[in-house]
Structures are given as C-alpha cells and as structure tokens.
Design a protein around this motif. Structure first.
Motif, short mmCIF file in Angstrom:
data_model
loop_
_atom_site.label_atom_id
_atom_site.label_comp_id
_atom_site.label_asym_id
_atom_site.label_seq_id
_atom_site.Cartn_x
_atom_site.Cartn_y
_atom_site.Cartn_z
N ALA A 24 -17.62 3.94 29.42
CA ALA A 24 -16.32 3.38 29.78
C ALA A 24 -16.46 2.59 31.08
O ALA A 24 -17.27 2.94 31.95
CB ALA A 24 -15.30 4.50 29.96
N ILE A 25 -15.69 1.53 31.21
CA ILE A 25 -15.66 0.73 32.43
C ILE A 25 -14.21 0.63 32.87
O ILE A 25 -13.35 0.17 32.12
CB ILE A 25 -16.27 -0.66 32.22
CG1 ILE A 25 -17.72 -0.52 31.77
CG2 ILE A 25 -16.17 -1.49 33.50
CD1 ILE A 25 -18.39 -1.83 31.39
N SER A 26 -13.94 1.09 34.08
CA SER A 26 -12.58 1.12 34.61
C SER A 26 -12.47 0.16 35.80
O SER A 26 -13.07 0.40 36.84
CB SER A 26 -12.23 2.55 35.05
OG SER A 26 -10.96 2.58 35.66
N THR A 46 -16.12 -7.01 27.97
CA THR A 46 -16.67 -6.93 26.63
C THR A 46 -18.03 -6.23 26.68
O THR A 46 -18.98 -6.77 27.24
CB THR A 46 -16.86 -8.34 26.03
OG1 THR A 46 -15.61 -9.04 26.09
CG2 THR A 46 -17.35 -8.27 24.60
N PRO A 47 -18.13 -5.01 26.12
CA PRO A 47 -19.42 -4.32 26.10
C PRO A 47 -20.40 -5.07 25.19
O PRO A 47 -20.04 -5.52 24.11
CB PRO A 47 -19.11 -2.95 25.52
CG PRO A 47 -17.62 -2.84 25.52
CD PRO A 47 -17.07 -4.22 25.53
N THR A 61 -25.61 0.16 30.79
CA THR A 61 -24.63 -0.65 30.09
C THR A 61 -24.81 -2.11 30.47
O THR A 61 -25.15 -2.42 31.61
CB THR A 61 -23.19 -0.18 30.38
OG1 THR A 61 -22.29 -0.95 29.58
CG2 THR A 61 -22.82 -0.33 31.84
N VAL A 62 -24.63 -2.97 29.49
CA VAL A 62 -24.63 -4.41 29.72
C VAL A 62 -23.29 -4.89 29.18
O VAL A 62 -22.89 -4.53 28.07
CB VAL A 62 -25.79 -5.11 28.96
CG1 VAL A 62 -25.72 -6.61 29.15
CG2 VAL A 62 -27.13 -4.55 29.43
N PHE A 63 -22.58 -5.69 29.98
CA PHE A 63 -21.26 -6.14 29.57
C PHE A 63 -20.99 -7.52 30.11
O PHE A 63 -21.65 -8.00 31.02
CB PHE A 63 -20.18 -5.16 30.06
CG PHE A 63 -20.15 -5.01 31.55
CD1 PHE A 63 -19.33 -5.82 32.32
CD2 PHE A 63 -20.93 -4.07 32.18
CE1 PHE A 63 -19.30 -5.68 33.70
CE2 PHE A 63 -20.91 -3.92 33.56
CZ PHE A 63 -20.10 -4.74 34.32
N SER A 64 -20.00 -8.16 29.53
CA SER A 64 -19.51 -9.45 30.00
C SER A 64 -18.12 -9.20 30.57
O SER A 64 -17.35 -8.42 30.00
CB SER A 64 -19.43 -10.43 28.83
OG SER A 64 -18.73 -11.60 29.21
N LEU A 69 -14.52 -12.73 38.71
CA LEU A 69 -14.88 -13.36 39.98
C LEU A 69 -13.67 -13.82 40.76
O LEU A 69 -13.79 -14.30 41.89
CB LEU A 69 -15.85 -14.52 39.74
CG LEU A 69 -17.21 -14.12 39.16
CD1 LEU A 69 -18.10 -15.34 38.99
CD2 LEU A 69 -17.90 -13.07 40.01
N HIS A 70 -12.48 -13.69 40.18
CA HIS A 70 -11.22 -13.99 40.85
C HIS A 70 -10.26 -12.86 40.51
O HIS A 70 -10.19 -12.43 39.37
CB HIS A 70 -10.63 -15.32 40.35
CG HIS A 70 -11.55 -16.46 40.56
ND1 HIS A 70 -11.68 -17.09 41.77
CD2 HIS A 70 -12.42 -17.07 39.73
CE1 HIS A 70 -12.58 -18.06 41.66
NE2 HIS A 70 -13.05 -18.06 40.43
#
Length: 121
Positions: A24-26, A46-47, A61-64, A69-70
């Motif tokens: 999970a990414i929070s 996006t995973p 984990t690798v994600f987009s 950046l803003h």
C-alpha cells in the motif's frame, strides 16, 4: 520533511492470501515535525511491480506517481525544484509496521533512519 508531499509505503496488513504481495502507498503531508496526516490533494499512484518477502520482513515496490512533483494541501502549494537538472528525494525507514486503528486510519511510528537520493537529468 515539512511542506512536502510524502509517500508512505508498507506491506498492506489487509491484503488477502491471494494478493499477499500487496504494498500500500499512502500519500501524506505535514507542515511541522509531527506525524503526517493524509494528503487530500490530487494525485494518481499506479503500482507497476511489488514483492513482499514476509520471511525477511521486507518488500519492494515500483510505482508511477502522476502529480507528485506539485502539491496543494489546505491552501499551501509547493513543488519539487527540477530546473537545475537535479531532483533531491528523501527517504525514511522504520522497522515497525504501520497499523490500521479501529476507525481504519493509518497509525504511523517515527522513522529510525533517513537519507536522500539525488537524481540528475
């Protein structure tokens, strides 16, 4: 790191056995040196690839991340400075896993180590 978008990644404690490789990414944000609250701005994570190694207590984990950046949170706006051709990214790590409380909110612990990565374009 204050006044910046933070991404907290962790092995998802709610993942089902068939999806136990879930990370999970929070998104988080804080203006002071306190535990960061949930980020309410606009972004898309996006995973791309994840792997959880429960025997080693680790994950990758690798994600987009679109619009990372803003950022804009409660009237405060900011962004990563990339005009110099360098991008400085900070990281922090804790051996203690975050947990979900009874209300479903993510409870974090203070990190034990931190550092930076510098990317040059």
């Amino acid at each position: 790191m204050t006044d910046s978008l933070l991404l907290v990644a962790y092995a998802d404690p709610n993942s089902k056995p068939e999806t136990e490789n879930t990370v999970a990414i929070s998104p988080r944000y804080t203006t002071t040196y306190t535990l960061p609250a949930a980020y309410t701005g606009n972004l898309t994570i996006t995973p791309l690839s994840t792997h959880v190694d429960k025997s080693a207590n680790s994950f990758e984990t690798v994600f987009s991340c679109t619009s990372c950046l803003h950022w804009s949170q409660n009237g405060t706006e900011g962004g990563a400075k990339t005009s110099s051709g360098m991008l400085d990214l900070a990281w922090a790590i804790s051996p203690e896993k975050p947990v979900l409380d009874a209300a479903g909110d993510l409870q974090l612990v203070r990190h034990e180590r931190e550092g930076t990565w510098v990317a040059q374009v």
